[in-house]
Design a protein around this motif. Sequence first.
Motif, mmCIF file in Angstrom:
data_model
loop_
_atom_site.group_PDB
_atom_site.id
_atom_site.type_symbol
_atom_site.label_atom_id
_atom_site.label_comp_id
_atom_site.label_asym_id
_atom_site.label_seq_id
_atom_site.Cartn_x
_atom_site.Cartn_y
_atom_site.Cartn_z
ATOM 1 N N HIS A 209 -34.181 -26.605 -10.830
ATOM 2 C CA HIS A 209 -35.239 -27.292 -11.584
ATOM 3 C C HIS A 209 -35.003 -28.781 -11.724
ATOM 4 C CE1 HIS A 209 -37.640 -23.858 -12.441
ATOM 5 N NE2 HIS A 209 -36.565 -23.167 -12.778
ATOM 6 N N ALA A 240 -30.795 -25.753 -16.146
ATOM 7 C CA ALA A 240 -32.241 -25.833 -16.365
ATOM 8 C C ALA A 240 -32.594 -25.896 -17.845
ATOM 9 C CB ALA A 240 -32.939 -24.629 -15.728
ATOM 10 N N TYR A 241 -31.837 -25.167 -18.683
ATOM 11 C CA TYR A 241 -32.203 -25.057 -20.101
ATOM 12 C C TYR A 241 -31.180 -25.709 -21.025
ATOM 13 C CZ TYR A 241 -35.399 -21.668 -18.080
ATOM 14 O OH TYR A 241 -36.373 -21.069 -17.315
ATOM 15 N N VAL A 291 -38.158 -27.847 -19.638
ATOM 16 C CA VAL A 291 -37.532 -27.942 -18.310
ATOM 17 C C VAL A 291 -38.093 -29.174 -17.585
ATOM 18 C CG1 VAL A 291 -37.232 -26.774 -16.084
ATOM 19 C CG2 VAL A 291 -37.189 -25.439 -18.205
#
Length: 400
Positions: A209, A240-241, A291
């Motif tokens: 991402h 990503a998070y 994101v």
Amino acid sequence: MNYISSRLSVIKPSASMAASMAAKALRAKGVDVIDLGLGEPDFPTPGHIIDAAHAAAKAGQTLYTASTGTPEVRTAVAAKFQRENGLDYTADDVIVANGAKQIIFDALMATLEDGDEVILPAPYFVSYPEMAKLFGGKPVVVECPETTGFKLTPELLEGAITPRSKWLFLNMPGNPSGAVYSEGELKALGAVLAKHEQVLVLSDEIYEHIIFDGREFVSFGKACPELKDRSLIVNGVAKAYAMTGWRVGYAVGPAPLIKAMATIQSQSVTSVCSIAQAATVAALNGPQDEVSRFREAFQRRRNLVVDGIRKINGLTLLPPEGAFYAYIGCASLIGRKTPKGEVLADDAAVTTYLLNEGRVAAVPGAAYGLSPYFRISTATSDAVLTEAIARIAAAVADVE
Ligand code: PMP
């Protein structure tokens, strides 16, 4: 008395950790050091994910889980691969581990015999060769120069394959280079692999991402579906998070491999923390707007670093296409002298100089299998990056 197993003699501690430790040691002496050694998102984990973890703990999700992960998390992972990557897998094809690192560790432990070769396009993630060696594997380093965008080509791959090749590792976007493979490039590698049935593929897609300039991410599994029965697609929530400390990675792959990896986990870690698994379900199934916000911040920082570094006479930088690092070329500094008269013999000497004189911690390219470069992490604030670039520029300008 040396009681440490000889097995350990072949591996060394992580170079990025070492750079960070050196920075901490200087800081402890009162020196103001900017640590661009370790890479992790500097954002807090999105609130709804933390709320889900809290709720899971309160609801009694505090027991051991299946070694491959809870049914909920495996279903969420299979749905993620379908939704984001167009891959057809079910919850039974999924394994969840304590970070993508443990997935890779399990996979190598499950498959390597002494002398099996692991093909590593360089620059590579520092842990790959060390893990391979720990299980008796032989890293086969394939240098992928800046002229190929730091990417493996079909010719380089063909030249590296032998009857002992067990794995090819791919990592995209790449750490440390930021290189992203297009679908066409992956298919071309797949065509080579199709001729060599002994080679398994591990595609580490953890930076999926964090990809810039509107590029589309294509999973290796999507580009080369014909290799599904020998591909392990690795990902995780860390990057990503903004969840590096939660320690959740996951993968999909062929049934015999997933089963063997699950056996290893059942006899070692038992399972991933049940609360972190609940948080992962919320991350994968919940809103994804943070994101994109993270991606935009990383792209802005990438731009700042590319602009700043390219203005420094003596350094080069191919703009990273993803991830949050800059792999900076320092060939023209090699062989030159610092103001103290020390010769900058290699990229390790350059990073030592940058740390001591520039007060910026970076990791030498030697750790990634391709020199002379050094890696900085761009996962920090614009203000810190701006100051770090100014310090690097001043230190480089002082080289004679
Ligand atoms: N793969 C790559 C390429 C990485 O850069 C990292 C983290 N630095 C990992 C795997 C490890 O991920 P995790 O935190 O999920 O173990």
